[in-house]
Design a protein around this motif. Structure first.
Motif, PDB file in Angstrom:
ATOM      1  N   GLY A 166     -56.360  17.175  70.290  1.00 58.43           N
ATOM      2  CA  GLY A 166     -57.660  17.404  69.659  1.00 58.43           C
ATOM      3  C   GLY A 166     -57.964  16.443  68.539  1.00 58.43           C
ATOM      4  N   ALA A 167     -56.971  15.695  68.071  1.00 60.85           N
ATOM      5  CA  ALA A 167     -57.176  14.725  66.993  1.00 60.85           C
ATOM      6  C   ALA A 167     -57.098  13.310  67.564  1.00 60.85           C
ATOM      7  CB  ALA A 167     -56.141  14.922  65.893  1.00 60.85           C
ATOM      8  N   ASP A 168     -57.889  12.418  66.982  1.00 60.69           N
ATOM      9  CA  ASP A 168     -57.874  11.019  67.403  1.00 60.69           C
ATOM     10  C   ASP A 168     -56.840  10.252  66.586  1.00 60.69           C
ATOM     11  OD1 ASP A 168     -59.999  11.544  69.129  1.00 60.69           O
ATOM     12  OD2 ASP A 168     -61.481  11.121  67.561  1.00 60.69           O
ATOM     13  N   ILE A 169     -56.138   9.337  67.219  1.00 57.52           N
ATOM     14  CA  ILE A 169     -55.174   8.520  66.509  1.00 57.52           C
ATOM     15  C   ILE A 169     -55.858   7.255  65.996  1.00 57.52           C
ATOM     16  CG2 ILE A 169     -54.367   7.397  68.629  1.00 57.52           C
ATOM     17  CD1 ILE A 169     -51.550   7.348  67.277  1.00 57.52           C
ATOM     18  N   ILE A 170     -55.724   6.986  64.714  1.00 52.09           N
ATOM     19  CA  ILE A 170     -56.276   5.766  64.118  1.00 52.09           C
ATOM     20  C   ILE A 170     -55.271   4.632  64.287  1.00 52.09           C
ATOM     21  CG2 ILE A 170     -57.135   4.693  62.007  1.00 52.09           C
ATOM     22  CD1 ILE A 170     -57.985   7.461  61.057  1.00 52.09           C
ATOM     23  N   TYR A 171     -54.023   4.907  63.912  1.00 50.71           N
ATOM     24  CA  TYR A 171     -52.955   3.956  64.210  1.00 50.71           C
ATOM     25  C   TYR A 171     -51.617   4.667  64.105  1.00 50.71           C
ATOM     26  CZ  TYR A 171     -52.044   3.423  59.129  1.00 50.71           C
ATOM     27  OH  TYR A 171     -51.748   3.649  57.806  1.00 50.71           O
ATOM     28  N   THR A 172     -50.629   4.078  64.736  1.00 51.72           N
ATOM     29  CA  THR A 172     -49.265   4.572  64.644  1.00 51.72           C
ATOM     30  C   THR A 172     -48.429   3.531  63.903  1.00 51.72           C
ATOM     31  OG1 THR A 172     -47.376   5.441  65.900  1.00 51.72           O
ATOM     32  CG2 THR A 172     -48.562   3.579  66.849  1.00 51.72           C
ATOM     33  N   GLY A 173     -47.378   3.990  63.269  1.00 52.30           N
ATOM     34  CA  GLY A 173     -46.603   3.046  62.480  1.00 52.30           C
ATOM     35  C   GLY A 173     -45.250   3.602  62.083  1.00 52.30           C
ATOM     36  N   GLN A 174     -44.689   3.032  61.025  1.00 50.83           N
ATOM     37  CA  GLN A 174     -43.419   3.490  60.505  1.00 50.83           C
ATOM     38  C   GLN A 174     -43.566   3.809  59.031  1.00 50.83           C
ATOM     39  OE1 GLN A 174     -41.425  -0.764  60.841  1.00 50.83           O
ATOM     40  NE2 GLN A 174     -40.208   0.508  59.442  1.00 50.83           N
ATOM     41  N   VAL A 175     -42.774   4.765  58.588  1.00 46.50           N
ATOM     42  CA  VAL A 175     -42.862   5.198  57.190  1.00 46.50           C
ATOM     43  C   VAL A 175     -42.162   4.168  56.307  1.00 46.50           C
ATOM     44  CG1 VAL A 175     -42.292   7.008  55.538  1.00 46.50           C
ATOM     45  CG2 VAL A 175     -42.916   7.607  57.894  1.00 46.50           C
ATOM     46  N   GLY A 176     -42.823   3.845  55.217  1.00 44.13           N
ATOM     47  CA  GLY A 176     -42.245   2.947  54.227  1.00 44.13           C
ATOM     48  C   GLY A 176     -42.349   3.552  52.840  1.00 44.13           C
ATOM     49  N   GLY A 177     -41.761   2.854  51.877  1.00 42.92           N
ATOM     50  CA  GLY A 177     -41.814   3.321  50.500  1.00 42.92           C
ATOM     51  C   GLY A 177     -40.868   2.523  49.629  1.00 42.92           C
ATOM     52  N   ASN A 178     -40.735   2.939  48.392  1.00 47.48           N
ATOM     53  CA  ASN A 178     -39.893   2.241  47.432  1.00 47.48           C
ATOM     54  C   ASN A 178     -38.413   2.522  47.700  1.00 47.48           C
ATOM     55  OD1 ASN A 178     -39.226   0.678  45.233  1.00 47.48           O
ATOM     56  ND2 ASN A 178     -40.490   1.831  43.774  1.00 47.48           N
ATOM     57  N   LEU A 179     -37.547   1.567  47.352  1.00 46.55           N
ATOM     58  CA  LEU A 179     -36.112   1.754  47.492  1.00 46.55           C
ATOM     59  C   LEU A 179     -35.651   2.906  46.604  1.00 46.55           C
ATOM     60  CD1 LEU A 179     -33.473   0.549  48.723  1.00 46.55           C
ATOM     61  CD2 LEU A 179     -33.272  -0.807  46.619  1.00 46.55           C
ATOM     62  N   TYR A 180     -34.784   3.733  47.133  1.00 47.46           N
ATOM     63  CA  TYR A 180     -34.391   4.956  46.429  1.00 47.46           C
ATOM     64  C   TYR A 180     -33.695   4.687  45.096  1.00 47.46           C
ATOM     65  CZ  TYR A 180     -29.491   4.376  47.879  1.00 47.46           C
ATOM     66  OH  TYR A 180     -28.201   3.916  48.048  1.00 47.46           O
ATOM     67  N   THR A 181     -33.173   3.459  44.876  1.00 48.42           N
ATOM     68  CA  THR A 181     -32.484   3.149  43.612  1.00 48.42           C
ATOM     69  C   THR A 181     -33.397   2.464  42.591  1.00 48.42           C
ATOM     70  OG1 THR A 181     -31.695   1.065  44.567  1.00 48.42           O
ATOM     71  CG2 THR A 181     -30.224   2.984  44.694  1.00 48.42           C
ATOM     72  N   ASN A 182     -34.615   2.114  42.997  1.00 47.26           N
ATOM     73  CA  ASN A 182     -35.536   1.472  42.056  1.00 47.26           C
ATOM     74  C   ASN A 182     -36.001   2.465  40.996  1.00 47.26           C
ATOM     75  OD1 ASN A 182     -35.397  -1.013  43.279  1.00 47.26           O
ATOM     76  ND2 ASN A 182     -37.382  -0.846  44.339  1.00 47.26           N
ATOM     77  N   LYS A 183     -35.981   2.038  39.748  1.00 52.68           N
ATOM     78  CA  LYS A 183     -36.373   2.932  38.657  1.00 52.68           C
ATOM     79  C   LYS A 183     -37.888   3.042  38.507  1.00 52.68           C
ATOM     80  CE  LYS A 183     -32.227   2.028  35.857  1.00 52.68           C
ATOM     81  NZ  LYS A 183     -31.711   1.559  34.551  1.00 52.68           N
ATOM     82  N   GLY A 184     -38.589   2.009  38.842  1.00 54.93           N
ATOM     83  CA  GLY A 184     -40.038   2.012  38.663  1.00 54.93           C
ATOM     84  C   GLY A 184     -40.758   1.700  39.958  1.00 54.93           C
ATOM     85  N   GLY A 185     -42.090   1.664  39.844  1.00 58.83           N
ATOM     86  CA  GLY A 185     -42.903   1.329  41.004  1.00 58.83           C
ATOM     87  C   GLY A 185     -43.499   2.559  41.667  1.00 58.83           C
TER      88      GLY A 185
END
Length: 284
Positions: free
Chosen positions: A120-139
């Motif tokens: 029932g939902a339209d897909i806009i795009y598919t991809g992979q999850v990203g984010g900041n490195l777990y040891t980075n203090k900031g960002g």
């Protein structure tokens, strides 16, 4: 209704004729006298002095009143029908306009852990999850759904790496109960979905069903990085999550760990101590 009015008028007019149209003759006051034969063929005539003019006036007034009343009732019925038909047409027009407007509107949400969108939902795009490195203090602290067909910028020499891939950290001993697969150290997929005819989207932590009036898009487990790492966002990962591909290596990045509750400032009941945290994504 109009036929009934005409029939009533005809009947009353006939009565007028019978009263006024007598058969007397040879009498100077004939217009004011009603002559009628006696019963059983008696050879005699009964005469009564009646105020025929006054009677006629009363009957005419009565007939006019009945015709007016009947006409008013008929007109009321006609007007009601016109108004009701008009309201139905107006309502239909308004509903059609609203539906047309809603068809052009909708909401977007990210389905974490899946490559496609719910039925029932339209897909806009598919991809992979990203984010900041777990040891980075900031960002940045939020997870990102990075498309599989990026338009890459030019190479840079400065050091501020913050966009990494993500991995499930869900081993056999640290995964939600009932989790279908062991996807430890595998990358996490995502899909950005569009749901038409909706105006709001809401992720509810601690539930697997939506409240009344809301539509469930998908449900799953609330996940985030580990508590000893630097803070990361919360994400509702689909109950039937899948890996991005068949690769399996500890490349780290933005990590997904299962969460559990801790009673104290969190009131138990209604919550349960050290339990999986469910979640559901709802639209309206």
């Amino acid at each position: 209704m109009f036929l009934s009015i005409i029939a009533t008028a005809y009947t009353l007019s006939l009565l007028l004729f019978l009263v006024h149209g007598n058969t007397c003759s040879g009498d100077s006051n004939c217009e004011d006298i009603v002559t009628m034969p006696l019963l059983y063929g008696l050879r005699a005539t009964l005469k009564a002095d009646l105020d025929v003019k006054n009677m006629n006036d009363h009957l005419k007034t009565y007939i006019a009143s009945e015709i007016k009343k009947g006409f008013a009732n008929a007109m009321n019925d006609v007007m009601k029908q016109i108004v009701n038909t008009g309201l139905e047409e107006i309502n239909a027009t308004i509903i059609a306009a609203i539906q047309e407007s809603l068809a052009e509107k909708g909401v977007t949400y990210i389905r974490w852990g899946r490559k496609g969108c719910p039925a029932g939902a339209d897909i806009i795009y598919t991809g992979q999850v990203g984010g900041n490195l777990y040891t980075n203090k900031g960002g940045g602290v939020n997870y990102l759904c990075l498309p599989n067909d990026p338009e890459n910028g030019p190479h840079q020499s400065y050091s501020n790496d913050q966009v990494y891939g993500s991995e499930y950290k869900l081993s056999s001993s640290s995964k939600p109960s009932g989790w279908s697969e062991n996807m430890y150290k595998q990358e996490v997929p995502c899909a950005v979905c569009y749901q038409q005819r909706r105006s709001a989207v809401l992720m509810i932590p601690g539930r697997k069903t939506c409240y009344k009036g809301w539509n469930s898009e998908y449900h799953g487990y609330l996940m985030s990085d580990h508590k000893i790492h630097y803070r990361q966002d919360f994400a509702c990962v689909d109950i039937n999550a899948e890996p991005l591909d068949n690769k399996n290596g500890s490349e780290d990045g933005a990590l997904f760990y299962a969460l559990r509750t801790k009673c104290g400032s969190l009131r138990c009941p209604p919550y349960t101590n050290e339990a999986d945290v469910l979640c559901v994504v709802c639209t309206k």
